[in-house]
Design a protein around this motif. Structure first.
Motif, PDB file in Angstrom:
ATOM      1  N   THR A  37      18.298   9.598  12.647  1.00 44.50           N
ATOM      2  CA  THR A  37      16.897   9.933  12.870  1.00 44.50           C
ATOM      3  C   THR A  37      16.250  10.522  11.614  1.00 44.50           C
ATOM      4  O   THR A  37      15.039  10.664  11.558  1.00 44.50           O
ATOM      5  N   TYR A  91      14.290   4.701  10.174  1.00 42.73           N
ATOM      6  CA  TYR A  91      13.977   5.228  11.504  1.00 42.73           C
ATOM      7  C   TYR A  91      12.514   5.662  11.572  1.00 42.73           C
ATOM      8  O   TYR A  91      11.814   5.366  12.543  1.00 42.73           O
ATOM      9  N   ALA A  92      12.051   6.338  10.533  1.00 42.16           N
ATOM     10  CA  ALA A  92      10.655   6.802  10.508  1.00 42.16           C
ATOM     11  C   ALA A  92       9.697   5.611  10.527  1.00 42.16           C
ATOM     12  O   ALA A  92       8.667   5.644  11.217  1.00 42.16           O
ATOM     13  N   GLU A 131      10.279   2.606  11.814  1.00 35.75           N
ATOM     14  CA  GLU A 131      10.321   2.001  13.149  1.00 35.75           C
ATOM     15  C   GLU A 131       9.546   2.841  14.160  1.00 35.75           C
ATOM     16  O   GLU A 131       8.856   2.298  15.024  1.00 35.75           O
ATOM     17  N   GLN A 132       9.646   4.151  14.061  1.00 37.06           N
ATOM     18  CA  GLN A 132       8.883   5.032  14.958  1.00 37.06           C
ATOM     19  C   GLN A 132       7.382   4.823  14.758  1.00 37.06           C
ATOM     20  O   GLN A 132       6.615   4.794  15.716  1.00 37.06           O
ATOM     21  N   ALA A 133       6.963   4.681  13.496  1.00 39.40           N
ATOM     22  CA  ALA A 133       5.546   4.455  13.209  1.00 39.40           C
ATOM     23  C   ALA A 133       5.092   3.111  13.784  1.00 39.40           C
ATOM     24  O   ALA A 133       3.987   2.996  14.332  1.00 39.40           O
ATOM     25  N   ILE A 173       6.399   1.524  16.410  1.00 38.77           N
ATOM     26  CA  ILE A 173       6.349   1.663  17.875  1.00 38.77           C
ATOM     27  C   ILE A 173       5.079   2.394  18.286  1.00 38.77           C
ATOM     28  O   ILE A 173       4.396   1.994  19.238  1.00 38.77           O
ATOM     29  N   LYS A 174       4.738   3.432  17.554  1.00 40.16           N
ATOM     30  CA  LYS A 174       3.515   4.188  17.865  1.00 40.16           C
ATOM     31  C   LYS A 174       2.282   3.298  17.715  1.00 40.16           C
ATOM     32  O   LYS A 174       1.396   3.284  18.570  1.00 40.16           O
TER      33      LYS A 174
END
Length: 104
Positions: free
Chosen positions: A66, A71-72, A74-76, A78-79
């Motif tokens: 994480t 990972y950062a 992919e999180q962005a 998804i958001k």
């Protein structure tokens, strides 16, 4: 006057389990293993001595994924997809994931 090779008054205790003559020499197993490996390399039996290989220079793999840049990112993503209604939770109204994504 003859010179003694050692001080006879020295308090030296022998191991009584050993032979009364010279003390037995115990071979050093680690030194023997090193010499054997060197000889195997010199004879061409082994390509290299594993003890002489330098450590890897790659960056260590992170244990907490994480904290990685991937990972950062992919999180962005998804958001962004959630905010643009491209990605949504599966419900009775939407029982299947989207069949396409608008990537203009």
């Amino acid at each position: 006057m003859t010179q003694e090779p050692f001080d006879p008054t020295e308090d030296a205790h022998r191991d009584r389990r050993e032979h009364g003559g010279a003390p037995s020499l115990h071979p050093d197993d680690d030194a023997l293993a090193r010499r054997t490996e060197e000889e195997r390399v010199e004879a061409g039996v082994d390509d290299y001595d594993p003890d002489e290989v330098p450590p890897a220079t790659d960056d260590p793999v992170p244990t907490d994924l994480t904290q990685t840049e991937d990972y950062a990112e992919e999180q962005a993503e998804i958001k962004r997809e959630t905010e643009e209604s491209e990605l949504y939770p599966l419900t009775e109204k939407h029982p299947f994931p989207p069949s396409h994504y608008d990537r203009d």
